[in-house]
Scaffold this active site. Sequence first.
Site, short mmCIF file in Angstrom:
data_model
loop_
_atom_site.label_atom_id
_atom_site.label_comp_id
_atom_site.label_asym_id
_atom_site.label_seq_id
_atom_site.Cartn_x
_atom_site.Cartn_y
_atom_site.Cartn_z
N HIS A 23 0.84 -1.20 0.00
CA HIS A 23 0.00 0.00 0.00
C HIS A 23 0.88 1.25 0.00
CE1 HIS A 23 -2.92 3.02 1.33
NE2 HIS A 23 -3.85 2.20 0.89
N GLU B 289 -3.78 1.95 -7.37
CA GLU B 289 -4.19 3.07 -6.54
C GLU B 289 -3.29 4.27 -6.82
OE1 GLU B 289 -3.65 2.28 -2.36
OE2 GLU B 289 -1.53 1.96 -2.67
#
EC number: 5.3.1.1
Length: 243
Positions: free
Chosen positions: A96, A165
């Site tokens: 992430h 993302e």
Amino acid sequence: MRKPVIAGNWKMHMTCAQAREYTAMFLPLIEATPNDRHVVIAPPFTAISSMAEAVGGTRLELSSQNVHWEDDGAYTAEVSPTMLLEHQVRYAIVGHSEPRKYFSESDEQINRRARSAQAHGLIPIVCVGESDEQRERGEAERVIRRQVEQGLEDTDPDKLVVAYEPIWAIGTGKTCEASEANRICGLIRGWVGASELIIQYGGSVKPGNIDELMAMSDIDGVLVGGASLDPESFARIANYQTS
């Protein structure tokens, strides 16, 4: 056929009590959710045990927010795959943008996490994406391709999820246009060379844009941050409609 994965990442939110309250509100809202998709929540580590008890026997699946590549050892603040498996965790988010930014995680470390997750039967959700500066310099595709190739090295693409993302769209309210997100997801699929690879989009996903995103041909789900903290909001996302 690619089965979409709708995943909520709670990040550092929700106590155990709050997680139980949320789950009690959320589960009835997804009772009629079509079976053509997975619905997943990644709670903080402290809430995983109580969440596992609450969701047992339901369609809601659990993810961790990270996973280490060792089964045990002197790795303060880490969590091993075997620890997660004790609590019916099925997925593990790795790479992430926040750990990449705040803890300088490298693509090599992310790859080790992903391979370890797969070796233990967990499904890694491998996150990739460019910063605003990289996008402005025209480096987005090169950066994403490097992250994909290094992060997925020696993994089985049929047993993982890639989450695109764009960092500039995370928690900012800015959303990548659905058509552009779809284009990048298509590039990722081509780079990996796996037609059945599940690819999510993440970045300011909300009830107002989920239907458009999920109508895209190369987007197979979403990784949701802030909007997943409200059970009604996340239920609307899980219950997306494309027709």
